[in-house]
Design an enzyme around this catalytic site. Structure first.
Site, PDB file in Angstrom:
ATOM      1  N   LYS A  34       0.821  -1.218   0.000  1.00 31.55           N
ATOM      2  CA  LYS A  34       0.000   0.000   0.000  1.00 31.55           C
ATOM      3  C   LYS A  34       0.853   1.265   0.000  1.00 31.55           C
ATOM      4  CE  LYS A  34      -0.907  -0.186   5.016  1.00 31.55           C
ATOM      5  NZ  LYS A  34      -1.949  -0.223   6.043  1.00 31.55           N
ATOM      6  N   PHE A 114      23.207  -5.238  23.295  1.00 29.01           N
ATOM      7  CA  PHE A 114      21.779  -4.950  23.267  1.00 29.01           C
ATOM      8  C   PHE A 114      21.095  -5.639  24.439  1.00 29.01           C
ATOM      9  CE2 PHE A 114      18.560  -3.313  20.177  1.00 29.01           C
ATOM     10  CZ  PHE A 114      19.305  -2.234  19.763  1.00 29.01           C
ATOM     11  N   GLN A 227       4.419  -5.642  23.038  1.00 29.88           N
ATOM     12  CA  GLN A 227       5.610  -5.055  23.651  1.00 29.88           C
ATOM     13  C   GLN A 227       5.505  -3.542  23.797  1.00 29.88           C
ATOM     14  OE1 GLN A 227       9.761  -5.076  21.662  1.00 29.88           O
ATOM     15  NE2 GLN A 227       9.949  -6.398  23.447  1.00 29.88           N
ATOM     16  N   HIS A 229       7.866  -0.513  24.446  1.00 33.73           N
ATOM     17  CA  HIS A 229       9.296  -0.188  24.404  1.00 33.73           C
ATOM     18  C   HIS A 229       9.602   0.783  25.539  1.00 33.73           C
ATOM     19  CE1 HIS A 229      13.167   1.284  22.996  1.00 33.73           C
ATOM     20  NE2 HIS A 229      13.199   0.319  22.105  1.00 33.73           N
ATOM     21  N   LEU A 239      10.292   6.697  18.782  1.00 31.34           N
ATOM     22  CA  LEU A 239      11.173   5.730  19.417  1.00 31.34           C
ATOM     23  C   LEU A 239      12.583   6.290  19.602  1.00 31.34           C
ATOM     24  CD1 LEU A 239      11.738   2.744  20.210  1.00 31.34           C
ATOM     25  CD2 LEU A 239      12.240   2.343  17.803  1.00 31.34           C
ATOM     26  N   GLU A 242      17.016   1.463  21.489  1.00 31.36           N
ATOM     27  CA  GLU A 242      17.686   0.753  22.568  1.00 31.36           C
ATOM     28  C   GLU A 242      19.203   0.884  22.450  1.00 31.36           C
ATOM     29  OE1 GLU A 242      15.840  -2.881  23.743  1.00 31.36           O
ATOM     30  OE2 GLU A 242      17.741  -3.949  23.773  1.00 31.36           O
ATOM     31  N   ARG A 275      13.138  -5.899  27.524  1.00 30.33           N
ATOM     32  CA  ARG A 275      12.290  -4.715  27.411  1.00 30.33           C
ATOM     33  C   ARG A 275      11.101  -4.745  28.360  1.00 30.33           C
ATOM     34  NH1 ARG A 275      12.461  -3.825  20.838  1.00 30.33           N
ATOM     35  NH2 ARG A 275      14.521  -2.879  20.826  1.00 30.33           N
ATOM     36  N   HIS A 339       4.945  -0.774  21.026  1.00 34.47           N
ATOM     37  CA  HIS A 339       6.008  -0.843  20.029  1.00 34.47           C
ATOM     38  C   HIS A 339       5.904  -2.030  19.082  1.00 34.47           C
ATOM     39  CE1 HIS A 339       9.935  -0.230  18.335  1.00 34.47           C
ATOM     40  NE2 HIS A 339      10.409  -1.360  18.796  1.00 34.47           N
ATOM     41  N   GLU A 363       6.617  -9.365  11.294  1.00 38.64           N
ATOM     42  CA  GLU A 363       5.849  -9.042  12.503  1.00 38.64           C
ATOM     43  C   GLU A 363       4.422  -9.569  12.453  1.00 38.64           C
ATOM     44  OE1 GLU A 363       6.204  -5.008  13.895  1.00 38.64           O
ATOM     45  OE2 GLU A 363       4.673  -5.267  15.430  1.00 38.64           O
ATOM     46  N   ARG A 374       9.967  -9.886  22.973  1.00 42.98           N
ATOM     47  CA  ARG A 374      11.003  -9.948  21.939  1.00 42.98           C
ATOM     48  C   ARG A 374      12.250  -9.205  22.395  1.00 42.98           C
ATOM     49  NH1 ARG A 374      12.712  -6.421  18.264  1.00 42.98           N
ATOM     50  NH2 ARG A 374      10.949  -4.994  18.428  1.00 42.98           N
TER      51      ARG A 374
END
Lengths: 563, 323, 297
Positions: A34, A114, A227, A229, A239, A242, A275, A339, A363, A374
């Site tokens: 789209k 991370f 989730q 974030h 956002l 991280e 998270r 998130h 996703e 996650r």
């Protein structure tokens, strides 16, 4: 009537990776999206992509363990194993395709730390890794000459004799509806963030693929696992990667205290815990009055301007643009924000859903590798590994399937009538998309956020059915056919309401706290009764059915989760 | 605060006026972006208002449009930037140099066909072994992140002054994309790429007006990249274009005399045997003669030209060769 | 008298002598003392062309000029938008990177020159606002240009990149030309092309595109009623004036829009004779302006 072997819906990382893989196997592939592929939301992944490279002293088993622990033990371990094993070759092949990646001193690919992982195994391009990967995959699409239906919106999947055989789609530029017959269809439509308000997700993340599959009778799995974030901007929900914490940033409360050190939070891994853990710790600080204007503080000031400019340039701009803060000089107010959807269309490890010839990846799918939570930098990996696997499998299956026989005129006629009916509703008491969407988003963010309880979730479910009723009398004020975005938003809203409902249903169903699903009325994990997936099926009309599926456990027994 | 939006409308299906402006006044907070207001209008005031937008954080490249005459992303432009004597008035138009489909939505097909024409993918004829990456230093790779930061929003193309007069020009976005591969140490088809880019409508057609540099929301510096391409082309021996010759003659003139010899510039750029081109100069030369505007035929050297020449010698040797 | 180290640029000493001469006349009236000697040995800025080949070479040559200016202790004045922009860009790079400046100073050491970074290249147009004061400039205007309609044309290098040129810090720089035109009593003809490209840099590379630009800008100003266009850039002048006949042929439409240099406009408002301002040395005739002037009291 259009016709392809493999029709891929969605042209983000998962969709384009699937397309490249299927094309490599000689299939006639088409992407439909789209938005133009490079406008996809994969762009927004900032931090990086995880991979444990065996010949560099890391172990895929360690990556798998961290992922499974992060998932609070409801990821399917066979799927996680595949993802962790195939991660390295996927990252390296992206480098071969042209992704630049930050390097180490030897000129090899470098890594950063991370959250939720005991080793630095996140490969990255500054703080715009998703964008770097997305644009390179688009280059590969151009190189291999894959057909892209740009700015086409899919209305429904064609299901005949218990098999998926294509999709019905509308060309936004002309408003023309077309039937596209396909031997296999891959859904790669990304997340459903806009079901919540606010969300870090782009406005296009409306859960289209999930709803398309759900309406076609395919079950949604782990939908309660949403989730939040830990670091999003208050103003517009944008956002803050991280990677800021990966590079050493601190989280502080109003007293300047690094609250992650508190017992019950994550005294060992501190800011780099999973998270869900960090978001809950933040929310506790805020709820107990130690926040700053509804936020906590992300402090990067000790990192130095040079490191910030080199490794975090994009979020520095974001903080400047949207919070009016120079993060090199002062801390940025952040709070948990919706998130990512861990759950989605239930698939096997090849992306195949319960409906023959229908696949899902990225996703929108639930393989499941993320379970209850996650890890950062596992989403890009998920899109690439399972995008490729779905593309390859679909291409093979297409070789052995003859073109489905579809009476396209009937299908077309039905959809023409539906759209016509929608456009011709002029009821003065009708509703428009904006108000319903806002109401839905606000209530989801109120009742299905970081902390949940029975009453809240029940309220959400009731209010959602009221909104669904209102949606039955929706009006589209723009009556034209050319680029009628009001029409598209209205259709998306219908998809989102279905998604929202599956989230509330699954959440009410899970009577324990696990991963991102933290119930104040049932705060403990209950492995005896709930080490299983919750599945939601759509029945006729507004009815639904819930089912369960055991979690696949290979070598990691569930244990207490502490960071 | 109150913000006035005057938005250019175009509806191809309407049988009334083809192009018009609608004015909306909306209440927004101090921190609001231009996009926040447009979304508010679209959701609460006029559902027919059509625009592209998605990420709201300047990474998807959907919402480039002209705001008060200049191309920018609506999502990272604050309405308060336009405050004048307590009033905020915005003129919102679709991006330029692209055909309008509806309201603020333009057709990107020409944009993408130009990007596609530069072979926008890495060409490496000897890729490393399975599970081995290309070995390259951070320095040789990370300078590319500036140009890879391009989000293909089309702001540069919208305001490019050459595209305004010549739709065939490759344009800043496609040329910046080409630069991204030419300067990638892993790419080994540089010569082929430069040869294609030196053709008419390519790198030499940029007029160095800096519009693209000014409007780029991501600091990509497209014109700077085009200048680099020219530098690479000259270094690699692609000197047989008017553009490359122009640069060479200009540089020689400064080197030999300290300043520009305007009389020789066209003669030597075209070449003194290029009768056709030189004849074309005649009318302007005649006009100039009449109004006594001809630059001096005998070009004197600057008094301290030897100092300038020493600098040329020193710095020209330091030219950093591309890897 | 306010003293400036004068950097005339190549074109005012080449194809646009009328700019050079009118500058001297007008500056004297405004109390601007132009000191020629220190920069007689200064090189061309490179005009952005040399920079295509070797940016550092361009930066070194401009650092050389700045070092020569620093020795005099005087501010630097230029009368060319292109020189202004190219020097500002070089200066921006030299000032924002100490290592780079040191490296370049090592090359300048052999020439007995050092640049510390203190020079602020300024176009006459900016000097009017920032050093002379626009009220003083106005006080020197003795002949009202009321009745005339003039369109501004800046030249790219004096408006972009805006951060390098510090336009936000000095907001007058954004509309200085419009203010000056209005101060003369003339009516301002505003048009979108005023900050666009005149086409000069590609004249020898793609003459058609260059000429089309000339046609677009001159015609759009003309259609808005302009009697003349005013520019602080001699390169724009060369193209807009010199190639106007070609543009006219290309568009099959008469244009005849005189292109005045900034000092010529100032001079006319100060009552200086058009011949002294060398208005007769243009390709597009300025006769109509001159004759209108002579009948107005």
């Amino acid at each position: 009537m259009l016709k392809h072997d493999v029709l891929i819906i969605g042209a983000g990382l998962a969709g384009m990776r699937a397309a490249v893989a299927a094309k490599d196997l000689g299939a006639d592939v088409a992407l439909v999206s789209k938005v133009h592929p490079v406008r996809s939301h994969s762009n927004a992944a900032q931090g990086g992509i995880n991979a444990a490279l065996g010949h560099r002293g890391d172990k895929w088993e360690d990556h798998a363990y961290d992922t499974i622990k992060g998932s609070d033990y409801i990821a399917d371990q066979d799927a996680v194993e595949i993802m962790a094993k195939e991660a390295g070759s996927e990252v390296i092949s992206m480098e071969h395709m042209g992704v630049i990646f930050n390097r180490d001193d030897q000129g090899k690919l470098g890594t950063r730390a991370f959250g939720g992982q005991r080793k630095a195994r996140t490969f990255f391009v500054a703080d715009f890794t998703g964008q770097a990967l997305l644009h390179v995959l688009y280059e590969q699409i151009v190189k291999s000459d894959v057909l892209v239906y740009e700015e086409w919106f899919v209305l429904s999947l064609i299901v005949q004799d218990g098999e998926c055989s294509g999709a019905v789609m509308i060309d936004m530029k002309s408003g023309k509806i077309e039937v596209c017959i396909a031997k296999t269809v891959i859904l790669a439509t990304g997340g459903l963030g806009r079901v919540f308000e606010p969300s870090t997700n782009a406005l296009i993340c409306t859960g289209d693929g999930m709803a398309l599959a759900y309406r076609a009778g395919v079950p949604m799995m782990d939908m309660e696992m949403v989730q939040y974030h830990p670091t999003t901007l208050k103003n517009n929900g944008a956002l803050m990667s991280e990677s800021a914490r990966g590079e050493g940033a601190y989280l502080r409360n109003i007293d300047g205290e690094r609250f992650m050190a508190k017992e019950g939070n994550a005294p060992k891994m501190m800011e780099l815990a999973s998270r869900d853990v960090v978001s809950r710790s933040e929310q506790k600080e805020i709820n107990e009055g130690r926040g700053v204007d509804g936020c906590v503080l992300l402090d990067c000031t000790h990192l130095g301007e040079k490191l910030i400019n080199e490794k975090l340039p994009q979020i520095r701009d974001l903080a400047k643009d949207f919070a009016n803060v120079d993060m090199a000089k002062e801390p940025v107010p952040v709070r948990p924000g919706m998130h990512y959807q861990m759950g989605g269309i239930k698939t096997d490890v090849n992306g195949l859903t319960t409906l023959p010839n229908l696949y899902a990846a990225g996703e929108c799918a639930c393989v499941s590798v993320h379970g209850g939570n996650r890890l950062g930098a596992n989403s890009l990996l998920d899109t690439l590994v399972f995008g490729r696997r779905a593309g390859e499998h679909a291409a093979e299956v297409s070789k052995n399937r003859s073109n489905p026989k579809i009476s396209s005129t009937d299908v077309l006629k039905k959809h023409e009538e539906d759209i016509e009916k929608l456009l011709s509703n002029n009821d003065k008491n009708g509703f428009v998309f904006g108000s319903i969407r806002k109401e839905m988003g606000t209530l989801m963010n109120q009742y299905l956020a970081v902390f949940r309880d029975e009453t809240g979730m029940q309220t959400a479910l009731e209010k959602l059915s009221e909104l669904k009723l209102k949606y039955k009398n929706i009006i589209v004020p723009d009556k034209g056919r050319v680029f009628n975005t009001a029409l598209i938003f209205t259709l998306e809203l219908g998809f989102m309401l279905d998604c929202a409902e599956t989230i509330a249903i699954s959440a009410l169903e899970r009577k324990e706290s696990r991963g991102a699903h933290a119930r104040t009325d049932m705060p403990d994990r209950d492995d005896k009764n709930w080490l299983k997936h919750v599945l939601v099926y759509k029945e006729n009309d507004d009815a639904y059915r819930v089912d369960y599926l055991p979690v696949v456990i290979t070598q990691w027994k569930p244990e207490e989760r502490k960071y | 605060m109150k913000v006035e939006y005057k938005v250019k409308r175009y509806n191809p299906e309407s049988d009334v006026a083809l192009e018009s402006f609608d004015t909306y006044v909306v209440e927004l907070d101090q921190a609001a972006t231009v996009l926040d207001g447009l979304i508010k209008i679209r959701e609460e005031v006029d559902n027919t208002l059509t625009l592209r937008c998605s990420c709201r954080s300047a990474i998807c490249g959907s919402c480039a449009m002209r705001i008060n005459g200049q191309a920018m992303l609506a999502c990272n432009t604050k309405v308060s930037d336009f405050e004048e004597n307590g009033n905020i008035k915005l003129l919102v138009e679709p991006p330029g140099n692209m055909p309008v489909i509806k309201d603020l939505v333009v057709d990107f097909v020409p944009f993408w066909s130009k990007v596609k024409s530069v072979d926008p993918w890495l060409k490496s004829s000897h890729p490393p072994k399975y599970m081995e990456e290309h070995i390259a230093s951070n320095e040789s790779m990370l300078h590319l992140s500036g140009v890879m930061g391009c989000i293909m929003c089309g702001a540069c193309v919208s305001d490019c002054t050459v595209l305004e007069v010549d739709k065939s020009f490759l344009g800043p976005a496609a040329l910046a994309k080409a630069y991204r591969f030419v300067s990638d140490p892993r790419d080994d088809s540089t010569k082929f790429r430069l040869k294609a880019l030196e053709k008419p409508s390519g790198m030499w057609d940029c007029t160095r007006c800096m519009q693209c540099v000014e409007v780029c929301p991501k600091g990509v510096d497209p014109m700077g990249r085009i200048m680099k391409l020219r530098d690479f082309a000259i270094q690699d021996g692609y000197k047989n274009t008017y553009g490359a010759k122009h640069t060479a003659v200009f540089t020689d003139s400064v080197k030999n005399t300290g300043w520009l010899n305007e009389f020789q510039l066209p003669l030597r750029t075209f070449g003194i045997f290029n009768v056709f081109k030189l004849l074309g100069l005649l009318p302007i030369l005649l006009d100039a003669l009449v109004s006594r505007k001809v630059p001096p035929v005998f070009h004197h050297k600057l008094p301290s030209v030897s100092s300038i020449q020493r600098i040329f010698k020193k710095v020209d040797l330091q030219i950093t060769k591309r890897e | 008298m306010k003293k400036f180290a004068f950097y005339p640029g190549c074109v005012s000493r080449g194809a646009c002598p009328e700019l050079f001469d009118s500058t001297l006349t007008v500056c004297e009236r405004l109390g601007i003392e132009l000191i020629h000697e220190p920069l007689e040995g200064a090189s061309c800025t490179g005009a952005g062309v040399l920079q295509e080949k070797n940016q550092k070479l361009g930066d070194t040559l401009n650092a050389r000029t700045f070092a020569m200016v620093e020795k005099t202790g005087l501010p630097l004045l230029t009368i060319c938008s292109t020189c202004q922009g190219v020097m500002a860009q070089a200066n921006y790079r030299l000032r924002s990177d100490k290592n780079y400046l040191d490296e370049i100073n090592r090359d300048l050491a052999d020439e007995n020159l050092q640049y510390s970074g203190s020079v602020e290249p300024k176009h006459l147009l900016w000097v009017l606002f920032e050093d002379i004061g626009v009220d003083y400039v106005k006080s020197q205007f003795t002949r009202s240009l009321e009745g005339f309609k003039f369109a501004p044309f800046y030249g790219c290098y004096i408006v972009r990149p805006s951060d390098v040129l510090a336009l936000d810090v000095n907001p007058d720089r954004k509309n200085s030309l419009e203010q000056i035109i209005e101060a003369t009593g003339a009516e301002l003809v505003d048009f979108p092309g005023k900050t666009a490209c005149c086409g000069f840099p590609i004249l020898l590379i793609n003459e058609t595109n260059s000429t089309k630009m000339v046609g677009n800008h001159t015609l759009s100003a003309k259609r808005k009623g302009a009697d003349a266009m005013v520019t602080p850039c001699p390169l724009c002048h060369l193209n807009l004036d010199g190639y106007q006949p070609s543009a006219s042929l290309l568009r099959r439409e008469k244009i005849n829009l005189p292109i005045l240099h900034l000092p010529q406009l100032l001079g006319l408002a100060m009552g200086i004779e058009p011949t002294e301002l060398k208005l007769n040395r243009h390709i597009v005739s300025t006769k109509k302006i001159i004759s209108t002037l002579s009948v107005t009291p």
